[in-house]
Design a protein around this motif. Structure first.
Motif, PDB file in Angstrom:
ATOM      1  N   ARG A  16     -31.160  -0.406  52.693  1.00 21.37           N
ATOM      2  CA  ARG A  16     -30.165  -1.398  53.104  1.00 21.37           C
ATOM      3  C   ARG A  16     -29.686  -1.071  54.517  1.00 21.37           C
ATOM      4  O   ARG A  16     -29.225   0.034  54.786  1.00 21.37           O
ATOM      5  CB  ARG A  16     -28.996  -1.401  52.121  1.00 21.37           C
ATOM      6  N   TRP A  17     -29.841  -2.035  55.417  1.00 12.11           N
ATOM      7  CA  TRP A  17     -29.438  -1.868  56.816  1.00 12.11           C
ATOM      8  C   TRP A  17     -28.104  -2.573  57.029  1.00 12.11           C
ATOM      9  O   TRP A  17     -27.912  -3.708  56.591  1.00 12.11           O
ATOM     10  CB  TRP A  17     -30.502  -2.471  57.727  1.00 12.11           C
ATOM     11  N   SER A  18     -27.178  -1.901  57.690  1.00 13.37           N
ATOM     12  CA  SER A  18     -25.830  -2.430  57.848  1.00 13.37           C
ATOM     13  C   SER A  18     -25.465  -2.531  59.325  1.00 13.37           C
ATOM     14  O   SER A  18     -25.732  -1.628  60.115  1.00 13.37           O
ATOM     15  CB  SER A  18     -24.819  -1.525  57.126  1.00 13.37           C
ATOM     16  N   VAL A  19     -24.860  -3.660  59.683  1.00 10.63           N
ATOM     17  CA  VAL A  19     -24.317  -3.885  61.026  1.00 10.63           C
ATOM     18  C   VAL A  19     -22.831  -4.179  60.864  1.00 10.63           C
ATOM     19  O   VAL A  19     -22.453  -5.092  60.125  1.00 10.63           O
ATOM     20  CB  VAL A  19     -25.018  -5.056  61.737  1.00 10.63           C
ATOM     21  N   ALA A  20     -21.973  -3.401  61.531  1.00 11.07           N
ATOM     22  CA  ALA A  20     -20.527  -3.568  61.413  1.00 11.07           C
ATOM     23  C   ALA A  20     -19.913  -3.598  62.809  1.00 11.07           C
ATOM     24  O   ALA A  20     -20.309  -2.833  63.695  1.00 11.07           O
ATOM     25  CB  ALA A  20     -19.914  -2.435  60.586  1.00 11.07           C
TER      26      ALA A  20
END
Length: 408
Positions: free
Chosen positions: A391-395
């Protein structure tokens, strides 16, 4: 000179005028050059039988040139067909013409194929170089022959691959520069529109506080004078007061209309996207095959620069999810936290997916999102959200109000 200009014009507009025309002309020129080289006896390169006509090499050469016609629309399929034909040509002894075809197909695959295919192509090229080392040593037990065979394989595969990747990155950088210039122009338009709106608001306040107040005072004084009992012989003065009162009331009505006009929204002043278009952005990602869930709470009124930056970050994150995890899923969250606008996009591959961040060119989008966020005094982070790297996350966090001087 005139004839040369006409020929150049025909070459640029007809022979090389479109992508399809360039593909056809490249295939024809490559085939013609290969046939000339075969006629010159440049065949049998890997069989020890160099020389002679070797016209049997024309068959894989012509078929390879036909495969070149699909190098732009189906680069992986074209390269696969070319590799099979190249192997058949090598079995016949090998020719320079077919080597040119393979060069072109590898270059085209590096330039036009998807990120996942490019990553696999790079891995396959290094695997073939390693295999040539093993096979060369196993077959000859001669270090010089093994090194020469590995070097040949390296040059044939990695040279056009590196060339294509270099051109691909240059194009991506050019696209990024154009997008950045467009954003700067949109931001300048927004600032100019805000400056005009502030000036119109100031003029409206001045009209209301100063001019309208004075005109109201004139109308009130005239009304007070007219409220007294009429004085005999002062009919002309009373008529003058009535005219003054009527003119003052008319002026007030016109001034109110002018104030409302100055305060009214003049309509869209720039094409910069805002968060009210988030639904359309998510719908576009869903149309592209991504399963998207959206969690967007109520938002306060935001500065135009913050809204534009937030929209662009979400747009780039969803675009990367579509590109690197085709058929996957994404969770989008937009809300406020700790006095800041919080954005988050978590993406994961769909069933059987193999995409993911870190593929060629992926760093450009991350750089753009970081620059947009930090230029407004915000914070940005991107990376794997779990140890399994599924799972790749951008915040991103943006201020609800842009401090003075930031982003100016």
């Amino acid at each position: 000179m005139g004839a040369l200009a006409v020929l150049r014009h025909l070459w640029v507009t007809r022979v090389r005028g479109t992508d399809r025309a360039r593909d056809v002309s490249d295939a024809v020129l490559t085939g013609a050059a290969g046939l000339v080289l075969v006629a010159a006896g440049l065949s049998g390169l890997w069989s020890g039988r160099a020389g002679g006509s070797g016209w049997w090499h024309a068959v894989p050469l012509v078929l390879g040139c036909l495969a070149m016609l699909g190098r732009r629309r189906r680069p992986v399929a074209a390269l696969s067909a070319g590799a099979v034909l190249f192997a058949a040509d090598v079995a016949l002894g090998g020719s320079i013409g077919m080597l040119l075809v393979l060069f072109d197909l590898v270059y085209s695959a590096a330039l036009h194929a998807g990120p996942t295919a490019v990553l696999r192509l790079r891995a396959a090229s290094w695997a073939l170089v390693s295999l040539s080392l093993v096979l060369g040593w196993t077959a000859t037990r001669d270090l010089r022959v093994t090194a020469f065979l590995a070097l040949q394989t390296f040059v044939v595969l990695t040279t056009p691959l590196w060339w294509g990747l270099a051109v691909r990155r240059e194009r991506e950088l050019a696209d990024l520069a154009r997008a950045r210039a467009d954003d700067l122009r949109d931001l300048a338009d927004l600032r100019a529109a805000e400056a005009r709106a502030e000036e119109r608001g100031r003029m409206a306040r001045d009209l209301h506080d100063a001019v309208a107040g004075n005109v109201s005072a004139v109308a009130l004084h005239a009304e007070a004078a007219l409220a007294r009992p009429p004085v005999p012989g002062a009919e002309r003065e009373r008529a003058a007061l009535e005219a003054v009162r009527a003119s003052a009331l008319t002026s007030l009505e016109e001034m109110r209309a002018m104030i409302l006009l100055l305060r009214a929204d003049a309509g869209p002043v720039a094409a910069a996207p805002r968060l009210d278009r988030l639904g359309a952005l998510v719908a576009g990602a869903r149309t592209a095959g991504l399963t998207v869930t959206l969690d967007a709470g109520p938002l306060p009124e935001l500065p135009a620069a913050v809204e534009q930056a937030a929209y662009r970050v979400l747009q780039e994150a969803l675009t990367n999810a579509v590109k690197h995890a085709p058929g996957g899923r994404a969770e989008v969250a937009v809300g406020t936290s700790g006095g800041r606008l919080a954005l988050r996009v978590d993406s994961a591959d769909g069933p059987g997916g193999s995409g993911g961040p870190g593929l060629p060119g992926a760093g450009l989008g991350l750089l753009t999102m970081r620059e947009r966020t930090e230029s407004l005094g915000g914070r940005f982070a991107a990376g794997w959200a779990d140890d399994a790297r599924t799972r790749w996350s951008v915040a991103a966090e943006l201020p609800l109000a842009v401090p003075a001087g930031v982003g100016a």
